[in-house]
Design a protein around this motif. Structure first.
Motif, PDB file in Angstrom:
ATOM      1  N   GLU A 480      22.697   4.593  56.748  1.00 14.33           N
ATOM      2  CA  GLU A 480      21.932   5.523  57.700  1.00 14.33           C
ATOM      3  C   GLU A 480      20.383   5.481  57.052  1.00 14.33           C
ATOM      4  OE1 GLU A 480      21.498  10.334  57.049  1.00 14.33           O
ATOM      5  OE2 GLU A 480      23.420   9.662  57.379  1.00 14.33           O
ATOM      6  N   ASN A 481      20.310   4.754  55.763  1.00 16.45           N
ATOM      7  CA  ASN A 481      18.862   4.569  55.233  1.00 16.45           C
ATOM      8  C   ASN A 481      18.336   3.480  55.706  1.00 16.45           C
ATOM      9  OD1 ASN A 481      19.378   7.361  54.071  1.00 16.45           O
ATOM     10  ND2 ASN A 481      19.035   6.751  52.085  1.00 16.45           N
ATOM     11  N   GLY A 482      19.048   2.641  56.374  1.00 19.83           N
ATOM     12  CA  GLY A 482      18.502   1.500  56.737  1.00 19.83           C
ATOM     13  C   GLY A 482      18.519   0.295  55.750  1.00 19.83           C
ATOM     14  N   LEU A 483      19.434   0.415  54.665  1.00 20.34           N
ATOM     15  CA  LEU A 483      19.678  -0.769  53.430  1.00 20.34           C
ATOM     16  C   LEU A 483      20.604  -1.739  54.088  1.00 20.34           C
ATOM     17  CD1 LEU A 483      20.062   1.598  50.504  1.00 20.34           C
ATOM     18  CD2 LEU A 483      18.221   0.531  51.161  1.00 20.34           C
ATOM     19  N   PRO A 501      15.719   3.696  45.952  1.00 21.93           N
ATOM     20  CA  PRO A 501      14.510   4.732  46.308  1.00 21.93           C
ATOM     21  C   PRO A 501      14.885   5.768  47.443  1.00 21.93           C
ATOM     22  CG  PRO A 501      13.463   2.768  45.761  1.00 21.93           C
ATOM     23  CD  PRO A 501      15.027   2.425  46.157  1.00 21.93           C
ATOM     24  N   GLY A 502      14.954   6.990  47.284  1.00 20.57           N
ATOM     25  CA  GLY A 502      15.008   7.912  48.232  1.00 20.57           C
ATOM     26  C   GLY A 502      16.818   8.303  48.718  1.00 20.57           C
ATOM     27  N   VAL A 517      15.201  11.481  44.772  1.00 21.39           N
ATOM     28  CA  VAL A 517      14.123  11.097  43.732  1.00 21.39           C
ATOM     29  C   VAL A 517      14.962  10.983  42.496  1.00 21.39           C
ATOM     30  CG1 VAL A 517      12.051  11.620  45.027  1.00 21.39           C
ATOM     31  CG2 VAL A 517      12.917  13.344  43.567  1.00 21.39           C
ATOM     32  N   GLY A 518      14.510  10.046  41.391  1.00 25.12           N
ATOM     33  CA  GLY A 518      15.146  10.360  40.059  1.00 25.12           C
ATOM     34  C   GLY A 518      16.103   9.075  39.761  1.00 25.12           C
TER      35      GLY A 518
END
Length: 717
Positions: A480-483, A501-502, A517-518
């Motif tokens: 979903e995050n495009g990875l 990230p994200g 984040v973190g």
């Protein structure tokens, strides 16, 4: 005398007292509180109040005065503890920390926060005991800068009585006094300051003596503990004796000491400002008549001599000098190694002794900067307690290996990453009591923080017995995050996705987590400390996050390697083994990637000469040496020309002295005076991939008729 000289000592000691107070509050058994813990909490507030009064920190003094009164009722059994009351006590401790910080920065505490906490404490007394607290009424004092007591009108030194006025009788307290304070071997300046402070704590009825023993007769409502607490911020504990005026003077010095003279005009009540006396009154009239005996002087003296407080920058300076000594010793050692042992036997033996002594000195100096992990772990009981309450979860915190030592510079930097991992475990890992019960687990979850040494590293683990990571959910979120992910990825590779990230699997954003984040910052910060993060997880059983760090960043045990004409250093903790590659174990992958098969495991091959553009190096893999190393939880095969041996090196920060170099973590100076780069394993692999990608793109866009001629000649740039 400039009172600000003692400020930093007070701030540091007050911080330690507040840390102890929080620890005892968190450990209290509400059903049956330990009297010793209640007394320890009371004494902490009591000592801070005394010091705050000494330095004129009015808001801090009044807050601790109210808090101390409430704690006094608690330890006498007049106030029953509940969770909400302990929560308020912890909030008060936080407020005291804020006030301390404000004074430390040269400002004044927030008057609204001060007024609110005073009202809260007063309200507890009214609700639980039907009475208010003696002391500050909740109105903030005028916000004026704290004045050192030495600047007060009563600061004039009190003259000693002339010798002829002292009658040759045995010493005796003046009429009206209830305490006698003896100052032992105290210098003139400190004595004047101490007498001035006693004037703020009550009315001086008489004083006299000499440099060996000077006694002050005092009429005061403060108790012996409070007097000692104030005095000991200026002189050593063994230099102060406080006794009841009715008690006989110690016989050992009775004959040698002069009596206390009649009060002089400068010690009258008029010279002591009423405002300075009022805040220092005792907690309340209901205090038990029998006051606890003062701590034995011998014990106090022993405690003073077992440790010393030294600024960190001084320790760092010593460590840097020892590092330079090690470098010089290495240079001399290399020079001596080229000499004939027979004709230079004495020199060789001397160098051997110097090497041994330098190593012992270095280890001793490094141990000064090592602190136990309890310094870090002690911060988390409060965090876990408050966060579990916010999330409506039952969580038990267990700590293991608190005595394991780590470089202080690393303990400071590891706190933030650990805090995020703990919050993640509480929010995402440990289930709600209802969900745990439905899964056949105890309603109370368990979070474990552990630390242990392993070789030259320290392993810090955050372990929860929660639901564990969900592989399918992580892969779906990654897509979903495009990875770029695939179902063929190993579990370890899937778990590492949470550091992207994200990346976040939280259903909704809260003030605890969910913004994505973190975790990437956690990984980056740990990598900057020369460490890496590993994740182990089993569905339904929990997750373990393991941080592997070097024990120190100042000294490194390294493996020297040679590539072409250059010498590089590999962290010895990252080196697993070395071998000669065989052609049948090398496999070409998509693009320019090559892997080496080692016992049924396929490892990415990194040619160091190619990644770092080293000329004159061995380019045929089967003629090179493959060093199997581990970085960021993955293994790689580094191709080098030769292994030179192991040695201890002094780490020099490359960014400070030059700039950040990809694939390199730091630098060191070798015995011949040359500079060698310390390689960053994972960074070297990323650099190599980047160069291969650039080379692949260049060949792909090159004219077709050039391809046969340049395919093997084009080097990644």
């Amino acid at each position: 005398m400039d009172f600000s000289d003692f400020y930093e000592t007070f701030f540091e000691e007050a911080e330690e007292l507040l840390a102890d107070m929080e620890r005892h509050l968190l450990e209290l058994d509400l059903e049956s509180p330990d009297p010793e813990q209640l007394n320890a909490i009371f004494r902490a507030a009591h000592s801070i109040k005394g010091g705050a009064g000494t330095f004129g920190f009015d808001v801090l003094q009044q807050t601790t005065h109210l808090f101390e009164n409430l704690l006094d009722h608690t330890r006498r059994g007049e106030l029953a503890l509940r969770r909400d009351i302990v929560d308020t006590f912890l909030e008060t401790k936080d407020m005291l920390n804020d006030q301390l910080d404000a004074y430390r920065q040269g400002g004044e505490p927030d008057p609204e926060a001060f007024e609110r906490i005073c009202k809260v404490l007063q309200q507890i007394a009214l609700d639980e005991m039907g009475q208010g607290l003696e002391g500050a009424g909740g109105a903030a004092p005028e916000a004026t800068a704290p004045q050192a007591p030495a600047e007060a009108p009563a600061a004039e030194p009190r003259p000693e009585p002339p010798a002829e006025s002292v009658p040759p009788a045995a010493p005796a307290p003046a009429e009206g006094a209830n305490l006698v304070v003896a100052l032992l071997k105290v210098g003139d300046k400190d004595r004047e300051l101490l007498i001035e402070e006693l004037g703020h704590l009550g009315e001086i009825k008489g004083q006299g003596g000499d440099a060996e023993r000077y006694e002050v007769s005092l009429a005061t409502e403060s108790d012996r503990d409070e007097i000692e607490a104030v005095m000991c911020f200026i002189v050593e504990a063994e230099q102060v004796e406080v006794r009841e005026a009715s008690a006989p003077q110690p016989s050992a010095s009775a004959e040698a000491e002069p009596p206390i003279a009649a009060p002089s005009e400068t010690t009258s009540a008029e010279t002591t400002p009423p405002a300075a006396v009022a805040p220092a009154k005792a907690a309340d009239s209901a205090k038990p008549a029998a006051k606890p005996a003062a701590k034995p002087k011998a014990a106090a003296k022993g405690g003073e001599t077992t440790s010393i407080r030294v600024p960190v920058n001084k320790v760092d300076q010593i460590i840097n000098l020892v590092g330079e000594l090690i470098i010089t010793q290495s240079m001399l050692d290399q020079t001596v190694s080229e000499l004939d042992n027979v004709s230079n036997g004495a020199l060789v033996n001397g160098m051997s002794l110097l090497q041994r002594n330098a190593r012992d000195l270095q280890e001793s100096v490094m141990s000064i900067r090592m602190v136990p992990m309890d310094y870090v772990f002690s911060r988390f009981p409060r965090l876990v307690r408050d966060l579990a309450k916010k999330l409506d979860k039952d969580v038990e915190l267990v700590t293991e290996g608190e005595s394991t030592e780590l470089d202080k510079s690393l303990t400071e930097r590891i706190i933030d990453p650990l805090t995020h991992l703990v919050r993640n475990s509480l929010d995402h890992g440990i289930e709600s009591p209802e969900a745990r019960e439905a899964a056949g687990k105890p309603r109370t979850g368990r979070l474990t923080l552990s630390a242990q040494h392993q070789g030259g590293n320290i392993l810090i683990e955050v372990i929860d017995d929660g639901a564990g990571l969900n592989r399918d959910k992580l892969l779906a979120k990654a897509r979903e995050n495009g990875l770029s992910v695939s179902d063929a990825m190993s579990d370890d590779e899937v778990w590492q996705l949470i550091f992207a990230p994200g990346f976040s699997t939280a259903q909704e954003v809260s003030d605890v987590s969910g913004r994505g984040v973190g975790m990437d910052v956690v990984k980056r910060n740990i990598q900057e400390m020369g460490g890496h993060v590993e994740i182990l997880s089993r569905p339904g059983q929990g997750t373990t996050t393991r941080i592997v760090l070097p024990l120190t960043l100042a000294i490194l045990d390294g493996m020297s390697i040679k590539v072409g004409g250059e010498v590089f250093i590999l962290p010895l903790s990252a080196v697993l083994e070395s071998l000669q590659p065989r052609q049948e174990d090398l496999y070409a992958m998509a693009g320019d990637d090559v892997v080496l098969k080692v016992r049924d495991e396929y490892l990415p091959v990194v040619a160091v000469h190619q990644a770092l553009d080293v000329a004159g190096a061995c380019t045929e893999p089967t003629q090179c040496i493959a060093v199997i190393v581990q970085g960021e939880g993955r293994r790689y095969a580094l191709l080098v020309d030769d292994l030179l041996g192991q040695q201890q090196v002094v780490v020099k920060n490359l960014e400070t002295n030059y700039r950040k170099v990809p694939g390199v973590s730091a630098a060191t100076i070798l015995g011949d005076g040359s500079v060698a780069l310390i390689l960053d394993i994972a960074g070297l692999h990323r650099l190599n991939q980047s160069k291969q990608q650039v080379g692949h793109e260049q060949r792909r866009h090159a004219p077709t008729h050039h391809l046969p001629q340049t395919e093997k000649e084009v080097e990644p740039s």
